[in-house]
Design a protein around this motif. Structure first.
Motif, PDB file in Angstrom:
ATOM      1  N   ASN B  93      40.689  33.652  35.262  1.00 50.19           N
ATOM      2  CA  ASN B  93      39.622  34.499  35.773  1.00 50.19           C
ATOM      3  C   ASN B  93      39.908  34.741  37.241  1.00 50.19           C
ATOM      4  O   ASN B  93      40.541  33.927  37.906  1.00 50.19           O
ATOM      5  N   GLU B  94      39.409  35.809  37.776  1.00 52.11           N
ATOM      6  CA  GLU B  94      39.646  36.060  39.184  1.00 52.11           C
ATOM      7  C   GLU B  94      38.486  36.866  39.751  1.00 52.11           C
ATOM      8  O   GLU B  94      37.932  37.722  39.087  1.00 52.11           O
ATOM      9  N   LYS B  95      38.114  36.553  40.971  1.00 55.75           N
ATOM     10  CA  LYS B  95      37.088  37.358  41.636  1.00 55.75           C
ATOM     11  C   LYS B  95      37.400  37.461  43.120  1.00 55.75           C
ATOM     12  O   LYS B  95      38.008  36.554  43.691  1.00 55.75           O
ATOM     13  N   THR B 106      35.768  41.849  40.326  1.00 56.82           N
ATOM     14  CA  THR B 106      36.260  40.812  39.412  1.00 56.82           C
ATOM     15  C   THR B 106      37.215  41.446  38.430  1.00 56.82           C
ATOM     16  O   THR B 106      37.210  42.657  38.240  1.00 56.82           O
ATOM     17  N   ILE B 107      37.966  40.625  37.861  1.00 52.79           N
ATOM     18  CA  ILE B 107      38.865  41.056  36.807  1.00 52.79           C
ATOM     19  C   ILE B 107      37.981  41.389  35.599  1.00 52.79           C
ATOM     20  O   ILE B 107      36.994  40.707  35.374  1.00 52.79           O
ATOM     21  N   ILE B 109      36.612  41.774  31.741  1.00 47.91           N
ATOM     22  CA  ILE B 109      36.673  40.842  30.622  1.00 47.91           C
ATOM     23  C   ILE B 109      37.848  41.150  29.689  1.00 47.91           C
ATOM     24  O   ILE B 109      38.448  40.268  29.118  1.00 47.91           O
ATOM     25  N   ASN B 110      38.178  42.427  29.592  1.00 46.23           N
ATOM     26  CA  ASN B 110      39.293  42.777  28.700  1.00 46.23           C
ATOM     27  C   ASN B 110      40.646  42.520  29.330  1.00 46.23           C
ATOM     28  O   ASN B 110      41.670  42.634  28.686  1.00 46.23           O
ATOM     29  N   TRP B 112      41.270  39.663  31.367  1.00 46.00           N
ATOM     30  CA  TRP B 112      41.636  38.267  31.598  1.00 46.00           C
ATOM     31  C   TRP B 112      42.432  37.755  30.412  1.00 46.00           C
ATOM     32  O   TRP B 112      42.228  38.137  29.275  1.00 46.00           O
ATOM     33  N   SER B 116      46.976  31.595  22.867  1.00 47.11           N
ATOM     34  CA  SER B 116      46.826  30.450  21.984  1.00 47.11           C
ATOM     35  C   SER B 116      48.132  30.273  21.230  1.00 47.11           C
ATOM     36  O   SER B 116      48.534  31.135  20.481  1.00 47.11           O
ATOM     37  N   GLN B 147      40.835  31.345  38.949  1.00 49.72           N
ATOM     38  CA  GLN B 147      40.377  30.204  38.157  1.00 49.72           C
ATOM     39  C   GLN B 147      41.199  30.129  36.869  1.00 49.72           C
ATOM     40  O   GLN B 147      41.235  31.086  36.106  1.00 49.72           O
ATOM     41  N   ASP B 151      42.308  25.044  27.555  1.00 47.08           N
ATOM     42  CA  ASP B 151      41.576  24.491  26.424  1.00 47.08           C
ATOM     43  C   ASP B 151      42.579  24.064  25.343  1.00 47.08           C
ATOM     44  O   ASP B 151      43.692  24.570  25.300  1.00 47.08           O
ATOM     45  N   PRO B 158      36.629  22.326  28.192  1.00 44.20           N
ATOM     46  CA  PRO B 158      37.761  22.996  28.862  1.00 44.20           C
ATOM     47  C   PRO B 158      37.911  22.569  30.323  1.00 44.20           C
ATOM     48  O   PRO B 158      36.939  22.133  30.942  1.00 44.20           O
ATOM     49  N   PHE B 160      38.583  23.628  34.132  1.00 40.60           N
ATOM     50  CA  PHE B 160      38.510  24.784  35.030  1.00 40.60           C
ATOM     51  C   PHE B 160      39.079  24.368  36.383  1.00 40.60           C
ATOM     52  O   PHE B 160      38.686  23.348  36.936  1.00 40.60           O
ATOM     53  N   ASP B 162      39.841  25.992  40.260  1.00 41.81           N
ATOM     54  CA  ASP B 162      39.740  27.132  41.182  1.00 41.81           C
ATOM     55  C   ASP B 162      40.777  27.018  42.295  1.00 41.81           C
ATOM     56  O   ASP B 162      40.966  25.948  42.854  1.00 41.81           O
TER      57      ASP B 162
END
Lengths: 233, 167
Positions: B93-95, B106-107, B109-110, B112, B116, B147, B151, B158, B160, B162
């Motif tokens: 994630n990034e802001k 922010t970055i 949602i699609n 980030w 897996s 961030q 997981d 998870p 996290f 930063d």
């Protein structure tokens, strides 16, 4: 007539736009939640809560009650309760749907079948390997807040935790060795260039080897297991 | 006339791209090895170390604004996690925030990145490439927060982490 059709078209497009916008907003909220979930206090509370639940479900003084026999291995009631509490609480904290008894039991059965095979083929770790792992854990535990919160909630000492976990850890080492020695050598190394193909082949071979183990398995659910509502198909 | 139009169009495209390249005034590279350990069900405390690499470049624009471009890569060392029956997932994630802590961008949602994998033993896998342009005022100072989220199937909660850069 044409105007009515255009109206329908316009309304359909509007609905579609609203649905897409709603999905985006929903995802945005989920993502924001993930960011909030990163606080150390929340992390400590969550592990503390897991500890308190384990205190209720696992009875460390009674380690000789078995709920199932898997070939030459057994599943103790405490191991079952530990797995079940861990998985159910994890799902609850993450807002996932909780796995049912059958799913949790199947996972433990697969582990025990591999452990049984590992023992037959000399892959089970010896005392030195287990002691080395425990020594590493003792060092890691000193500086890790997750485990300290868990132990505070569970109200047990590090020594009691290690005593309870050491069989599970030894099994994990055996399972890792089984994958390294039985599954990995069967995968064509050229597939390493394509992760998806590698993953597919990995899953296929694992399922094949597990089904061989299951075909010859002798699985008995004890009365205690039946009382807990455990079923195996 | 038609040929002239095409010619002018091509010149404009060329000018656009060269201006982007020529105006790349600054760039910042960052590389973090993130050591993190967490409680798992079958392995006790497990190490989930990984590496985060970022490349950021600024193109100054008129009116005190600049075009901010960045790309992110996550490098993941599977050998340490050897238990191959597990699945692993690492996301970024990034802001961007101003000095008062207000979020500037922010970055999406699609954008980030989430992966897996069942990882090949002994292989170094990289992924998480992501890039996006931002238009920011160059007048106020700002910082970026990256961030990483790790997981795994065996992990209770998870991880996290930063990392912050002042721009």
């Amino acid at each position: 007539m044409k105007i009515i059709k255009n109206h329908y078209l316009f309304l359909s497009l509007l609905c579609l736009t609203l649905i897409i916008a709603f999905l985006y907003i929903d995802k945005g909220v989920t993502w924001q939640k993930e960011l909030d979930n990163s606080s150390p206090e929340l992390r400590n509370n969550i592990h503390f809560k897991l500890g308190t639940e384990l205190k209720q479900s696992v009875n460390l003084d009674q380690n000789d009650i078995y709920i199932a026999l898997i070939n030459n291995e057994h599943i103790s009631q405490n191991e079952w309760q530990y797995n079940k509490t861990f998985e159910v609480m994890k799902s609850k904290e993450r807002n996932w749907s909780a796995p049912n008894n059958e799913t949790i039991f199947n996972e433990i059965v697969e582990r025990k079948l591999i452990v049984d095979k590992a023992k037959q083929t000399g892959l089970y770790p010896n005392k030195d390997e287990i002691d080395k792992f425990i020594k590493e854990q003792k060092i890691l535990m000193k500086s890790n807040q997750d485990i300290q919160s868990l132990l505070n909630g569970w109200m047990i000492t590090e020594a009691e935790y290690i005593n309870f976990m050491q069989e599970i850890w030894a099994d994990s080492i055996a399972i890792e060795k089984w994958y390294d020695n039985i599954i990995i050598p069967q995968i064509n190394t050229t597939l390493l260039e394509d992760l998806n193909a590698y993953e597919e082949e990995y899953t296929r071979i694992t399922n094949l080897e597990l089904s061989k183990l299951k075909d010859n398995a002798k699985i008995i659910i004890t009365d205690e297991g039946n009382d807990l509502g455990i079923l195996y198909k | 006339m038609k040929k002239l139009n095409i010619f002018i169009f091509c010149i404009l495209i060329l000018l656009f791209y060269t201006s982007e390249v020529l105006a790349a005034d600054h760039y910042y590279d960052n590389n973090w090895v993130i050591n993190c350990e967490a409680l798992t069900k079958n392995w006790g405390i497990r190490n989930f170390s990984h590496e985060l690499r970022t490349h950021e470049a600024c193109n100054y624009l008129p009116n005190q604004y600049f075009l901010f471009y960045r790309e992110v890569n996550v490098f993941w060392y599977p050998k340490q996690y050897a238990a191959p029956e597990l699945w692993y997932n690492v996301g970024v994630n990034e802001k961007f925030k101003d000095v008062s802590g207000n979020t500037l961008g922010t970055i999406g949602i699609n954008d980030w990145t989430s992966m897996s994998w069942i990882l090949p033993i002994g292989q170094k896998v990289n992924g998480g490439y992501n890039s996006e342009d931002f238009y920011f005022s160059s007048l106020s100072s700002k910082y970026a927060v990256y961030q990483t989220i790790v997981d795994a199937s065996d992990l209770y909660w998870p991880l996290f982490t930063d990392k912050q850069i002042t721009l």
